[in-house]
Scaffold this motif. Structure first.
Motif, PDB file in Angstrom:
ATOM      1  N   LYS A 125       0.833  -1.207   0.000  1.00 50.55           N
ATOM      2  CA  LYS A 125       0.000   0.000   0.000  1.00 50.55           C
ATOM      3  C   LYS A 125       0.863   1.251   0.000  1.00 50.55           C
ATOM      4  CE  LYS A 125      -4.000  -2.049   2.338  1.00 50.55           C
ATOM      5  NZ  LYS A 125      -4.826  -2.034   3.569  1.00 50.55           N
ATOM      6  N   LEU A 126       1.943   1.188   0.787  1.00 47.12           N
ATOM      7  CA  LEU A 126       2.853   2.338   0.838  1.00 47.12           C
ATOM      8  C   LEU A 126       3.493   2.576  -0.517  1.00 47.12           C
ATOM      9  CD1 LEU A 126       4.050   4.447   2.760  1.00 47.12           C
ATOM     10  CD2 LEU A 126       5.926   2.867   3.217  1.00 47.12           C
ATOM     11  N   ASN A 127       3.883   1.483  -1.177  1.00 47.06           N
ATOM     12  CA  ASN A 127       4.483   1.618  -2.514  1.00 47.06           C
ATOM     13  C   ASN A 127       3.474   2.188  -3.505  1.00 47.06           C
ATOM     14  OD1 ASN A 127       6.926   0.579  -1.656  1.00 47.06           O
ATOM     15  ND2 ASN A 127       6.412  -1.527  -2.212  1.00 47.06           N
ATOM     16  N   ALA A 138       3.753   5.630  -5.295  1.00 47.04           N
ATOM     17  CA  ALA A 138       3.685   5.739  -6.760  1.00 47.04           C
ATOM     18  C   ALA A 138       2.602   6.718  -7.187  1.00 47.04           C
ATOM     19  CB  ALA A 138       3.421   4.356  -7.364  1.00 47.04           C
ATOM     20  N   GLU A 139       1.460   6.664  -6.481  1.00 46.39           N
ATOM     21  CA  GLU A 139       0.373   7.599  -6.815  1.00 46.39           C
ATOM     22  C   GLU A 139       0.785   9.032  -6.538  1.00 46.39           C
ATOM     23  OE1 GLU A 139      -2.791   6.117  -4.437  1.00 46.39           O
ATOM     24  OE2 GLU A 139      -3.452   4.627  -5.930  1.00 46.39           O
ATOM     25  N   LEU A 140       1.458   9.239  -5.389  1.00 54.93           N
ATOM     26  CA  LEU A 140       1.918  10.592  -5.066  1.00 54.93           C
ATOM     27  C   LEU A 140       2.932  11.084  -6.092  1.00 54.93           C
ATOM     28  CD1 LEU A 140       2.268  10.400  -1.175  1.00 54.93           C
ATOM     29  CD2 LEU A 140       0.655  11.787  -2.484  1.00 54.93           C
ATOM     30  N   GLU A 141       3.812  10.176  -6.480  1.00 52.78           N
ATOM     31  CA  GLU A 141       4.800  10.550  -7.499  1.00 52.78           C
ATOM     32  C   GLU A 141       4.118  10.873  -8.820  1.00 52.78           C
ATOM     33  OE1 GLU A 141       8.198  10.998  -7.574  1.00 52.78           O
ATOM     34  OE2 GLU A 141       7.925  11.058  -5.404  1.00 52.78           O
ATOM     35  N   ALA A 142       3.091  10.060  -9.158  1.00 52.41           N
ATOM     36  CA  ALA A 142       2.361  10.313 -10.408  1.00 52.41           C
ATOM     37  C   ALA A 142       1.656  11.655 -10.352  1.00 52.41           C
ATOM     38  CB  ALA A 142       1.350   9.186 -10.643  1.00 52.41           C
TER      39      ALA A 142
END
Length: 759
Positions: A251-253, A257-261
């Motif tokens: 979930k953290l990954n 990834a969502e935050l980075e996106a």
């Protein structure tokens, strides 16, 4: 006394902790170990009371001592002894009486042992085991052991729990592999165990298993090898359930990834600041929106550099009101950046080139682990297009309101599930409602429906809900001021994913005046239709009489021609006189026909109801045979009439004579060459209706080929020089104009029957 002295010497030299006391609990002797255990090496305790030496002794122990002085024995394996200095000493004891030579109890012998170190070790081990057990439970760690010699596997209860197997389950290496569906995992386990047996290398694996109950689990397996004479005999280790941490990591990954996106997105700007207000992150979207490169702003600019001053002041004022209440109570040194802000609003941003654009921005405080505000993160969306669309929608909405006002129309929305409706402003006005708009339901609307229209309206809405189609509905309504209006409703039915009717959206138009005008038009149209129908009828009658005249006159003229032909061929004077006398009859009949047609023509222009009269069918048949006497004589036709069921009928005389003349004339005209024409006219009553049948034995008609055009104008079916295709057409027209029907049945070279059903 000598014996007691010997006892004292013996006790003092004893290597264990022993003390000898008299009946008054006064020390007679004590071993060195006693003095050492109780830290009394520096004190002379002989001759002193036991209770003075140990004032911490309680009444419970004193009672036990008194019992021992009476002969009892007190033994204890372990007990805590709390000293006056606050320390705790663990001891065991054996207290029993000693006897004099005469057998009397002389006092007590106390044999003790200081087991504090041993007890603390045990307690420490117990605490360690408890901590280990709690840790194992919390961390979900279980132990296991593999006996390589006996090939036996042992699991702790936690390993059983991790695998979700019952307590009676007996694990083995083979059965343990069945929990791993992946062949790669099974191979890695076998390979790791084989290496441990051969080289003594430790086991360290991260695996995914499926429990006995079908649940997925991630486990970490660690093991070490135990050797005997350099030969691996056991592998023991731990199994930890790391499912929770693995899922959290996934979930953290995903979140990362969502935050980075999001941060790398060019469609949304993300800008963060440090606790001093300087920009420290500036993503691609921010570069696209504001026209700055990241290196131009990072650590150099603050958000105020691209915001409008008045909006910043408004934001500051709102934050003060939110967190401090009164703006006037806050001094100029107030720093709203220290507040835990989470605010979403519209901001106007200024680009590098000076142009501005509207945004929807969410500003959130970034808190440190200590709860201190370390800066802000702002997520910015360019809403220029949305604003343009909103402005355009506002313009269109204004135009819609104007159009509704002009067209006396409003719109509505009815939530069927919650039974509440929303009406447009113009709809309230249309229904004469004054005041603040209120949420209405279907009963409130239905109450306004005119009583005479309620059933129709209710059924219409129910049908619309069932069929999910709303047809046009027009009905009367009583407005809030009591006026009666006629409204027209159009709507669309909206369904959910299950296909259930959940909502209706539509319009409502005041058609009161339109209905009045429509009624006027309908009345005018009906009047025009009556006039047009009357004119059409009269024109049709004129046309019919034109054909009738030409057709009905043609038969007498043809009859005259037939008589003339017979007259010329006959040399006998008597026959000639007889034929000549017939000329008189035919000419009289022709004159009568002309006069009748002229009178009928005058009648057709007058009221049609005056055309009907009671007609005697026998008379009509006689007139017809007289008119056709020439062709009847020439053909030898036999004509019979059966009017026994009825002979009188209310009908148009001209039409009836024309019908008889056409149908009898056709039967003679299309007679068979090899037989004498026979014509039978029968009047019948069937199902309360009058029927006349004209039946002959003539050539007949092929109805399969010609039935569809039998009564057509100018349609002929035989090569006869006098065939014009007018008679049957006129006959059908005349019959139908009076509300009747004509049909035919025929067989080639057998004959034809025409059946007339009168209205």
């Amino acid at each position: 006394m000598l014996q007691e002295k010997h006892h004292q010497i013996f006790i003092e030299q004893t290597p264990t902790a022993i003390a000898m006391l008299d009946n008054n609990m006064v020390y007679l002797a004590a071993s060195k170990q006693w003095l050492k255990d109780f830290k009394l090496e520096d004190e002379d305790i002989v001759g002193r009371s036991h209770y003075d030496i140990f004032p911490e002794i309680g009444d419970d122990w004193k009672e036990k001592n008194q019992l021992c002085l009476k002969g009892a024995i007190d033994i204890c394996d372990e007990a805590p002894f709390y000293r006056k200095d606050g320390t705790k000493q663990w001891i065991y004891w054996d207290v029993r009486p000693w006897y004099k030579v005469n057998g009397e109890i002389g006092g007590l012998l106390m044999h003790t042992g200081d087991i504090t170190a041993q007890k603390e070790k045990e307690l420490k081990e117990k605490r360690f085991k408890n901590i280990l057990s709690d840790t194992s439970e919390i961390a979900r760690i279980g132990t296991w052991e593999i006996d390589l010699i006996k090939e036996k596997v042992l699991w702790s209860s936690m390993v059983y729990e991790i695998h979700e197997v019952p307590p009676e389950y007996e694990p083995s290496i083979a059965s343990g592999l069945t929990f791993f569906e992946n062949e790669v995992s099974r191979n890695s386990i076998l390979q790791s165990l084989e290496q441990a047996k051969e080289t003594g290398s430790p086991v360290n694996l991260n695996l995914k298993l499926k429990t006995a109950k079908g649940n997925d689990r991630w486990v970490k397996v660690i093991g070490k090898v135990e050797c005997t004479n350099d030969i691996p005999t056991k592998i023991f280790g731990i199994t930890q359930d790391v499912t929770s941490s693995m899922l959290s990591e996934q979930k953290l990954n995903i979140a990362h990834a969502e935050l980075e996106a999001i941060f790398n997105s060019e469609s949304a700007a993300v800008i963060t600041t440090d606790k001093h207000g300087f920009i420290n992150r500036f993503n691609k979207g921010a570069e696209e929106f504001l026209g700055y490169r990241a290196e131009e702003v990072l650590g150099l600019k603050k958000p105020a550099d691209y915001l409008l001053k008045e909006e910043v002041e408004k934001f500051r004022s709102d934050i003060i009101k939110t967190f401090r209440g009164d703006v006037s109570s806050v001094g100029p040194d107030y720093n709203y950046r220290n507040e835990n802000i989470n605010d979403t609003r519209e901001w106007t941003f200024r680009r590098k080139d000076g142009s501005t654009f509207p945004t929807l921005t969410t500003i959130t405080a970034v808190n440190s682990g200590e709860g201190v505000n370390d800066g802000f993160i702002a997520v910015i969306t360019d809403i220029s297009k949305i604003k343009n669309v909103k402005n355009e929608l506002k313009k269109k909405n204004d135009l819609l309101n104007l159009a509704e006002e002009i067209s006396l129309m409003g719109h509505w929305q009815w939530n069927i599930i919650e039974d509440n409706a929303k009406w447009s402003k113009n709809l309230y006005a249309l229904l004469d409602y004054v005041g603040e708009p209120v949420i209405l339901d279907f009963p409130a609307y239905f109450k306004m429906v005119h009583d005479d229209d309620k059933e129709n309206v209710f059924q219409h809405f129910e049908k619309a809900k069932d069929l999910q189609v709303f047809g046009k509905l027009t009905h009367r309504i009583i407005t809030f001021t009591g006026r009666i209006k006629t409204i027209q409703i159009l709507a669309n039915v909206i369904c959910n994913k299950k296909g259930e009717t959940v909502e209706m959206v539509g319009t409502c138009q005041d058609v009161t005046e339109a209905k009045k005008e429509e009624q006027k038009l309908i009345d005018a149209k009906e009047e025009l239709e009556i006039i047009a129908q009357k004119l059409s009828y009269q024109n049709k009658q004129l046309a019919d009489f034109t054909h009738i005249t030409s057709h009905n006159l043609r038969a007498p003229v043809a009859n005259l021609n037939s008589l003339m032909e017979i007259y010329k061929l006959t040399e006998d004077k008597t026959e000639r006189l007889d034929i000549f006398s017939k000329f008189d009859t035919v000419i009289d009949r022709l004159t009568l026909t002309l006069n009748t047609l002229i009178e009928a023509l005058k009648t057709k222009i007058s009221d049609t109801e005056e055309e009907l009269e009671n007609i005697d069918l026998n008379e009509i048949l006689d007139n017809t045979t007289q008119t056709l006497s020439g062709v009847i004589l020439k053909s030898g036709a036999v004509i019979k009439g059966d009017f026994s069921q009825f002979s009188g009928i209310l009908y148009n005389r001209i039409y009836m004579e024309s019908i008889f003349l056409n149908l009898i004339g056709n039967s003679i005209k299309y007679k068979a060459e090899d037989r004498t024409p026979e014509i039978l006219i029968t009047a019948k009553v069937k199902d309360g209706r009058n029927i006349i049948i004209f039946k002959d034995n003539g050539l007949g008609i092929d109805l399969k080929r010609h039935g569809h055009k039998l009564f057509g104008l100018n349609k002929v079916f035989h090569r006869h020089p006098d065939a014009k295709g007018v008679g049957l057409f006129l006959t059908k027209t005349q019959i139908e104009s009076m509300g009747g029907t004509i049909t035919a049945s025929s067989e080639v070279n057998v004959g034809t029957a025409f059946i007339i059903n009168f209205n």
